[in-house]
Design a protein around this motif. Structure first.
Motif, mmCIF file in Angstrom:
data_model
loop_
_atom_site.group_PDB
_atom_site.id
_atom_site.type_symbol
_atom_site.label_atom_id
_atom_site.label_comp_id
_atom_site.label_asym_id
_atom_site.label_seq_id
_atom_site.Cartn_x
_atom_site.Cartn_y
_atom_site.Cartn_z
ATOM 1 N N GLY A 1 -40.276 59.359 39.932
ATOM 2 C CA GLY A 1 -41.260 59.748 38.930
ATOM 3 C C GLY A 1 -42.045 58.559 38.401
ATOM 4 O O GLY A 1 -41.853 57.422 38.836
ATOM 5 N N PRO A 2 -42.945 58.826 37.462
ATOM 6 C CA PRO A 2 -43.799 57.763 36.911
ATOM 7 C C PRO A 2 -42.980 56.599 36.371
ATOM 8 O O PRO A 2 -41.880 56.787 35.848
ATOM 9 C CB PRO A 2 -44.545 58.472 35.781
ATOM 10 C CG PRO A 2 -44.510 59.917 36.131
ATOM 11 C CD PRO A 2 -43.202 60.120 36.842
ATOM 12 N N ALA A 3 -43.532 55.406 36.513
ATOM 13 C CA ALA A 3 -42.833 54.212 36.043
ATOM 14 C C ALA A 3 -43.836 53.136 35.682
ATOM 15 O O ALA A 3 -44.934 53.073 36.252
ATOM 16 C CB ALA A 3 -41.887 53.695 37.132
ATOM 17 N N GLY A 4 -43.435 52.290 34.761
ATOM 18 C CA GLY A 4 -44.248 51.148 34.384
ATOM 19 C C GLY A 4 -44.021 49.988 35.332
ATOM 20 O O GLY A 4 -43.079 49.970 36.119
ATOM 21 N N VAL A 5 -44.890 49.010 35.220
ATOM 22 C CA VAL A 5 -44.814 47.836 36.098
ATOM 23 C C VAL A 5 -43.466 47.126 35.944
ATOM 24 O O VAL A 5 -42.847 46.745 36.935
ATOM 25 C CB VAL A 5 -45.986 46.872 35.799
ATOM 26 C CG1 VAL A 5 -45.852 45.583 36.587
ATOM 27 C CG2 VAL A 5 -47.314 47.528 36.110
ATOM 28 N N LYS A 6 -43.002 46.993 34.717
ATOM 29 C CA LYS A 6 -41.730 46.299 34.485
ATOM 30 C C LYS A 6 -40.575 47.053 35.143
ATOM 31 O O LYS A 6 -39.716 46.443 35.793
ATOM 32 C CB LYS A 6 -41.486 46.148 32.988
ATOM 33 C CG LYS A 6 -40.261 45.337 32.665
ATOM 34 C CD LYS A 6 -40.095 45.136 31.178
ATOM 35 C CE LYS A 6 -38.831 44.346 30.907
ATOM 36 N NZ LYS A 6 -38.551 44.214 29.493
ATOM 37 N N GLN A 7 -40.566 48.380 35.006
ATOM 38 C CA GLN A 7 -39.505 49.186 35.630
ATOM 39 C C GLN A 7 -39.536 49.041 37.146
ATOM 40 O O GLN A 7 -38.494 48.903 37.788
ATOM 41 C CB GLN A 7 -39.684 50.661 35.279
ATOM 42 C CG GLN A 7 -39.441 51.005 33.840
ATOM 43 C CD GLN A 7 -39.910 52.425 33.557
ATOM 44 O OE1 GLN A 7 -41.088 52.742 33.689
ATOM 45 N NE2 GLN A 7 -38.968 53.276 33.194
ATOM 46 N N LEU A 8 -40.732 49.106 37.715
ATOM 47 C CA LEU A 8 -40.872 48.982 39.167
ATOM 48 C C LEU A 8 -40.407 47.608 39.639
ATOM 49 O O LEU A 8 -39.713 47.490 40.646
ATOM 50 C CB LEU A 8 -42.323 49.241 39.585
ATOM 51 C CG LEU A 8 -42.835 50.658 39.380
ATOM 52 C CD1 LEU A 8 -44.350 50.712 39.542
ATOM 53 C CD2 LEU A 8 -42.154 51.629 40.330
ATOM 54 N N ALA A 9 -40.791 46.578 38.903
ATOM 55 C CA ALA A 9 -40.396 45.210 39.264
ATOM 56 C C ALA A 9 -38.878 45.061 39.240
ATOM 57 O O ALA A 9 -38.292 44.450 40.140
ATOM 58 C CB ALA A 9 -41.059 44.211 38.321
ATOM 59 N N GLU A 10 -38.249 45.623 38.216
ATOM 60 C CA GLU A 10 -36.787 45.532 38.122
ATOM 61 C C GLU A 10 -36.117 46.285 39.260
ATOM 62 O O GLU A 10 -35.175 45.784 39.877
ATOM 63 C CB GLU A 10 -36.316 46.087 36.772
ATOM 64 C CG GLU A 10 -36.622 45.173 35.613
ATOM 65 C CD GLU A 10 -36.366 45.808 34.253
ATOM 66 O OE1 GLU A 10 -35.923 46.981 34.175
ATOM 67 O OE2 GLU A 10 -36.613 45.109 33.242
ATOM 68 N N LYS A 11 -36.588 47.493 39.537
ATOM 69 C CA LYS A 11 -35.986 48.302 40.612
ATOM 70 C C LYS A 11 -36.115 47.631 41.971
ATOM 71 O O LYS A 11 -35.206 47.695 42.790
ATOM 72 C CB LYS A 11 -36.645 49.673 40.658
ATOM 73 C CG LYS A 11 -35.759 50.748 40.111
ATOM 74 C CD LYS A 11 -36.237 52.099 40.571
ATOM 75 C CE LYS A 11 -35.586 53.219 39.863
ATOM 76 N NZ LYS A 11 -34.247 53.104 39.438
ATOM 77 N N LEU A 12 -37.267 47.001 42.216
ATOM 78 C CA LEU A 12 -37.516 46.387 43.521
ATOM 79 C C LEU A 12 -37.140 44.905 43.560
ATOM 80 O O LEU A 12 -37.304 44.255 44.590
ATOM 81 C CB LEU A 12 -38.983 46.577 43.911
ATOM 82 C CG LEU A 12 -39.407 48.031 44.118
ATOM 83 C CD1 LEU A 12 -40.905 48.132 44.314
ATOM 84 C CD2 LEU A 12 -38.661 48.648 45.285
ATOM 85 N N GLN A 13 -36.678 44.389 42.435
ATOM 86 C CA GLN A 13 -36.288 42.986 42.321
ATOM 87 C C GLN A 13 -37.431 42.048 42.714
ATOM 88 O O GLN A 13 -37.264 41.101 43.482
ATOM 89 C CB GLN A 13 -35.031 42.707 43.142
ATOM 90 C CG GLN A 13 -33.848 43.509 42.686
ATOM 91 C CD GLN A 13 -32.614 43.326 43.539
ATOM 92 O OE1 GLN A 13 -32.687 42.889 44.683
ATOM 93 N NE2 GLN A 13 -31.465 43.665 42.991
ATOM 94 N N LEU A 14 -38.603 42.357 42.164
ATOM 95 C CA LEU A 14 -39.803 41.550 42.386
ATOM 96 C C LEU A 14 -40.372 41.149 41.030
ATOM 97 O O LEU A 14 -40.019 41.737 40.005
ATOM 98 C CB LEU A 14 -40.845 42.335 43.175
ATOM 99 C CG LEU A 14 -40.462 42.729 44.601
ATOM 100 C CD1 LEU A 14 -41.459 43.725 45.172
ATOM 101 C CD2 LEU A 14 -40.367 41.499 45.479
ATOM 102 N N ASP A 15 -41.282 40.186 41.029
ATOM 103 C CA ASP A 15 -41.865 39.812 39.748
ATOM 104 C C ASP A 15 -43.006 40.767 39.385
ATOM 105 O O ASP A 15 -43.574 41.441 40.248
ATOM 106 C CB ASP A 15 -42.326 38.341 39.750
ATOM 107 C CG ASP A 15 -43.397 38.075 40.780
ATOM 108 O OD1 ASP A 15 -44.577 38.226 40.429
ATOM 109 O OD2 ASP A 15 -43.042 37.717 41.913
#
Length: 143
Positions: free
Chosen positions: A45-59
């Motif tokens: 579902g929808p996610a913010g940039v910070k959530q996506l970065a944490e999930k994918l372990q990227l900056d």
């Protein structure tokens, strides 16, 4: 683990990654990063940039750049965060779902052709071992 096993695994992983990259450039219209982001948005579902970065372990800057490229193609759109009007979420669009599904089907078709001579047991065992490897790497990212 002996050096012979490590050498074999390292070489085969290197070849696998190289072949995947070459194949994606040849056969898919989505870059790997776009495919991964769209897949994540569709499944979680929808996610913010910070959530996506944490999930994918990227900056965050990497995710922002990748999301902006998907937004330019109208595969995702920004939706205001109702709890915090200053921030927003990315959500996948119908166009993004269609593009993701088409890419996913091409990947399935390619895997099916590549593994047509493999038994069901070999395919399943390969999948299980890949899953085990990926889970271990995910749980121990700094190893």
């Amino acid at each position: 683990m002996n050096n012979k096993s490590l050498e074999l695994i390292e070489q085969e992983l290197t070849d696998l990654i190289r072949r995947i990259v070459i194949s994606e450039k040849r056969n898919d219209s989505l870059e790997r990063s776009g495919y991964i982001l769209l897949r994540l948005l569709l499944s979680h579902g929808p996610a913010g940039v910070k959530q996506l970065a944490e999930k994918l372990q990227l900056d965050i800057s990497t995710i922002s750049r990748q999301a902006a490229a998907l937004e330019a193609k109208k595969y995702v759109e920004r939706v205001p965060n109702p709890a915090d009007k200053r921030s927003y979420y990315y959500t996948i669009t119908d166009k993004g779902i269609k593009e993701l599904e088409e890419n996913k089907q091409r990947r399935f078709d390619r895997l099916e052709r590549i593994m047509e001579s493999w038994s069901e047991e070999e395919q399943y065992n390969f999948g299980k071992l890949l899953k085990k490897y990926n889970e271990h790497v995910k749980e121990n990212p700094k190893r």
